[in-house]
Design a protein around this motif. Structure first.
Motif, PDB file in Angstrom:
ATOM      1  N   ASN A 109       4.647   8.282  -7.050  1.00 19.09           N
ATOM      2  CA  ASN A 109       4.444   9.209  -8.172  1.00 19.09           C
ATOM      3  C   ASN A 109       3.006   9.689  -8.331  1.00 19.09           C
ATOM      4  O   ASN A 109       2.661  10.289  -9.360  1.00 19.09           O
ATOM      5  N   ARG A 110       2.150   9.451  -7.334  1.00 18.49           N
ATOM      6  CA  ARG A 110       0.787   9.979  -7.348  1.00 18.49           C
ATOM      7  C   ARG A 110       0.767  11.371  -6.709  1.00 18.49           C
ATOM      8  O   ARG A 110       1.557  11.673  -5.815  1.00 18.49           O
ATOM      9  N   THR A 111      -0.159  12.200  -7.172  1.00 22.30           N
ATOM     10  CA  THR A 111      -0.371  13.500  -6.547  1.00 22.30           C
ATOM     11  C   THR A 111      -1.542  13.371  -5.589  1.00 22.30           C
ATOM     12  O   THR A 111      -2.663  13.036  -6.006  1.00 22.30           O
ATOM     13  N   VAL A 112      -1.287  13.578  -4.325  1.00 19.03           N
ATOM     14  CA  VAL A 112      -2.316  13.410  -3.302  1.00 19.03           C
ATOM     15  C   VAL A 112      -2.424  14.686  -2.478  1.00 19.03           C
ATOM     16  O   VAL A 112      -1.459  15.415  -2.300  1.00 19.03           O
ATOM     17  N   TYR A 146       0.810  -1.203   0.000  1.00 22.16           N
ATOM     18  CA  TYR A 146       0.000   0.000   0.000  1.00 22.16           C
ATOM     19  C   TYR A 146       0.845   1.255   0.000  1.00 22.16           C
ATOM     20  O   TYR A 146       0.355   2.333  -0.357  1.00 22.16           O
ATOM     21  N   SER A 147       2.110   1.157   0.333  1.00 19.99           N
ATOM     22  CA  SER A 147       2.997   2.306   0.152  1.00 19.99           C
ATOM     23  C   SER A 147       3.273   2.522  -1.333  1.00 19.99           C
ATOM     24  O   SER A 147       3.268   3.653  -1.816  1.00 19.99           O
ATOM     25  N   VAL A 186       1.747  12.933   6.066  1.00 22.87           N
ATOM     26  CA  VAL A 186       2.602  13.556   5.049  1.00 22.87           C
ATOM     27  C   VAL A 186       3.965  12.873   5.031  1.00 22.87           C
ATOM     28  O   VAL A 186       4.505  12.549   3.960  1.00 22.87           O
ATOM     29  N   ASP A 187       4.548  12.651   6.199  1.00 27.41           N
ATOM     30  CA  ASP A 187       5.857  11.983   6.270  1.00 27.41           C
ATOM     31  C   ASP A 187       5.836  10.647   5.543  1.00 27.41           C
ATOM     32  O   ASP A 187       6.728  10.340   4.733  1.00 27.41           O
ATOM     33  N   LEU A 188       4.816   9.822   5.824  1.00 34.23           N
ATOM     34  CA  LEU A 188       4.764   8.481   5.237  1.00 34.23           C
ATOM     35  C   LEU A 188       4.479   8.526   3.739  1.00 34.23           C
ATOM     36  O   LEU A 188       5.002   7.700   2.977  1.00 34.23           O
ATOM     37  N   LEU A 189       3.657   9.463   3.307  1.00 39.63           N
ATOM     38  CA  LEU A 189       3.380   9.588   1.872  1.00 39.63           C
ATOM     39  C   LEU A 189       4.631  10.024   1.101  1.00 39.63           C
ATOM     40  O   LEU A 189       4.894   9.534   0.000  1.00 39.63           O
ATOM     41  N   VAL A 190       5.399  10.916   1.679  1.00 37.29           N
ATOM     42  CA  VAL A 190       6.655  11.336   1.042  1.00 37.29           C
ATOM     43  C   VAL A 190       7.606  10.144   0.955  1.00 37.29           C
ATOM     44  O   VAL A 190       8.240   9.903  -0.083  1.00 37.29           O
ATOM     45  N   MET A 226      -3.366   5.190   4.754  1.00 37.24           N
ATOM     46  CA  MET A 226      -2.786   4.793   3.472  1.00 37.24           C
ATOM     47  C   MET A 226      -3.317   3.439   3.018  1.00 37.24           C
ATOM     48  O   MET A 226      -3.602   3.235   1.830  1.00 37.24           O
ATOM     49  N   ALA A 227      -3.469   2.508   3.943  1.00 41.87           N
ATOM     50  CA  ALA A 227      -3.995   1.183   3.594  1.00 41.87           C
ATOM     51  C   ALA A 227      -5.410   1.291   3.055  1.00 41.87           C
ATOM     52  O   ALA A 227      -5.779   0.642   2.065  1.00 41.87           O
ATOM     53  N   ILE A 228      -6.228   2.119   3.698  1.00 45.11           N
ATOM     54  CA  ILE A 228      -7.614   2.315   3.239  1.00 45.11           C
ATOM     55  C   ILE A 228      -7.629   3.004   1.887  1.00 45.11           C
ATOM     56  O   ILE A 228      -8.401   2.640   0.985  1.00 45.11           O
ATOM     57  N   GLY A 229      -6.755   3.987   1.709  1.00 46.57           N
ATOM     58  CA  GLY A 229      -6.699   4.704   0.430  1.00 46.57           C
ATOM     59  C   GLY A 229      -6.199   3.861  -0.718  1.00 46.57           C
ATOM     60  O   GLY A 229      -6.572   4.087  -1.874  1.00 46.57           O
ATOM     61  N   ALA A 230      -5.371   2.869  -0.427  1.00 46.77           N
ATOM     62  CA  ALA A 230      -4.764   2.067  -1.489  1.00 46.77           C
ATOM     63  C   ALA A 230      -5.675   0.968  -2.005  1.00 46.77           C
ATOM     64  O   ALA A 230      -5.456   0.435  -3.100  1.00 46.77           O
ATOM     65  N   SER A 231      -6.697   0.612  -1.249  1.00 48.15           N
ATOM     66  CA  SER A 231      -7.556  -0.519  -1.614  1.00 48.15           C
ATOM     67  C   SER A 231      -8.929  -0.036  -2.080  1.00 48.15           C
ATOM     68  O   SER A 231      -9.646   0.607  -1.327  1.00 48.15           O
TER      69      SER A 231
END
Length: 334
Positions: free
Chosen positions: A12-15, A6-7, A29-33, A233-238
Motif C-alpha cells: 500500500n505504499r506509493t513508490v 521486506y516485501s 516493478v513486477d516484484l513491487l506490484v 527492495m531489501a535495501i529500500g525496506a531497511s
C-alpha cells in the motif's frame, strides 16, 4: 530481514521507479506490484508510445505509467511528489557509447540524478540510487568491498562515480534518506543484446557456428535479475541502510571464456569461440576482474541470491529462444 518482511514494507505504499521499462527496472516493478505497492513507472518519453516490458501494466490498478525525462527537473518533481520511496534506475548505460558521447552521460547520469535527489529531499521520499560495479575498475584486491578505491576507467563509470558522490553528499549535508545500491553484473530475461549473455545467446539460437569475442580472461560476478530486484527492495525496506553504499553480487566469479562455454552448453549449440583483436578493449580501460564482497548487504538486510548461475543461464537461454525478436536495444534504462 527475510524476503517476506521486506516485501511487506511496500504494501500500500506509493513508490516511484525511474528507468522502469528497462531490464532491471521492469523486474523491480513486477516484484513491487506482487508486494502490494502502488507503482509509478517513470519511463523515457518516446513519440511512438511503446511501453515494452511494461505493456501488461497499461490498465493495471496498481501501476501508473509516466513518461518524461530525468534531465527535466520539473518533470521529476511531479513524479516524486507523494511517494514514500524512489528507486532511481534511469541512466544512460553502456561503456562503448560513452567514449563517443561522454557529455550525454554527464547530463543524464549526473544532472538527472541531482534532479531526483532534489525532488526526494523536497518531498521527504527515501531514495535508493543505482550505482554500478564498473566504478571500481579493475580490482586492486578481491573480493571487492564497498571501500575499494573508485577508478573511472570509462566516461560511463566516471559519470556514475559523480552521481554516487552527489547522493552521498545529500546524506552528509542534509541527512536525506538515501542509499546506494551497487549491482555487479546482472543478467536474465529482457536484457538488451548489448550485454554479453543475451548477445551470445541470440547468436547461438540464431544458428551461429562461431562466437567472436575479445579477451577471454576478464572475470565477472553475475547475479540473476530477480535477485538484483529483490536486493533493491531489501535495501529500500531497511533504514539501517541510510547513507550506505551496498554491493549486490553473488561473491562468485567466472571468466568470460568459461561463461561463453556454459552458454554454448545450455543453448544446445556446438559453436566454437574465436578471439578477435579488434574486440579487445584498450588496456587502461579494460576491467580485468570484478567479484563482489556482499557481506554488508547481507548483514544489514538479510538479502542473499537465490538463483544459481547455471539455473539463471538456462532460464535466460529459454527466454531468448522464445523471444528472439524481443530484445530491448534501448540504452536509456537500467
Amino acid at each position: 530481514m527475510n524476503n517476506s518482511n521486506y516485501s511487506k514494507a511496500f504494501e500500500n505504499r506509493t513508490v516511484l521507479v525511474t528507468g522502469a521499462e528497462g531490464f532491471i527496472g521492469s523486474h523491480l516493478v513486477d516484484l513491487l506490484v506482487e508486494a502490494g505497492a502502488h507503482v509509478r513507472a517513470f519511463t523515457h518519453y518516446k513519440p511512438y508510445a511503446e511501453k515494452g516490458f511494461l505493456a501488461a501494466y497499461q490498465e493495471h490498478p496498481q501501476v501508473t505509467l509516466l513518461t518524461g525525462d530525468i534531465r527535466d527537473s520539473g518533470c521529476v518533481l511531479d513524479a516524486v511528489e507523494g511517494t514514500s520511496h524512489v528507486f532511481h534506475l534511469a541512466a544512460l548505460i553502456g561503456i562503448p557509447y560513452s567514449y563517443t558521447a561522454p557529455e550525454a552521460y554527464v547530463q543524464t547520469n549526473v544532472t538527472g540524478t541531482h534532479n531526483v535527489l532534489m525532488a526526494c529531499r523536497r518531498f521527504n521520499s527515501r531514495m535508493i540510487h543505482t550505482s554500478t560495479s564498473e566504478v571500481y575498475g579493475t580490482a586492486r584486491y578481491a573480493p571487492i568491498d564497498e571501500v575499494h578505491p573508485l577508478q573511472p576507467q570509462s566516461p560511463y563509470s566516471a559519470s556514475k562515480i559523480a552521481a554516487d558522490m552527489l547522493v552521498q553528499s545529500y546524506w552528509n549535508s542534509f541527512e536525506a534518506e538515501v542509499a546506494i545500491c551497487r549491482p555487479f553484473n546482472t543478467f536474465g530475461p529482457r536484457q538488451s543484446a548489448r550485454a554479453i549473455i543475451p548477445s551470445v545467446l541470440q547468436q547461438l539460437h540464431g544458428g551461429a557456428k562461431e562466437i567472436r569475442l575479445g579477451s577471454l580472461t576478464p572475470t565477472r560476478d553475475f547475479t540473476f535479475a530477480t535477485d538484483t530486484a529483490r536486493g533493491f527492495m531489501a535495501i529500500g525496506a531497511s533504514r539501517e541502510t541510510n547513507g550506505q553504499v551496498l554491493n549486490l553480487g553473488t561473491g562468485n566469479e567466472i571468466a568470460i571464456g568459461a561463461l561463453v562455454e556454459k552458454l554454448i552448453e545450455v543453448s544446445g549449440s556446438n559453436a566454437r569461440i574465436l578471439v578477435e583483436e579488434a574486440r579487445i578493449r584498450p588496456e587502461k580501460s579494460e576491467v580485468h576482474r570484478l567479484i563482489s564482497d556482499n557481506t554488508e548487504v547481507r548483514r544489514l538486510t538479510g538479502w542473499e541470491p537465490q538463483v544459481t548461475l547455471s539455473e539463471g543461464l538456462q532460464l535466460t537461454s529459454d527466454w531468448i529462444k522464445d523471444n528472439l525478436s524481443a530484445a530491448n536495444t534501448s540504452s536509456y534504462a537500467t
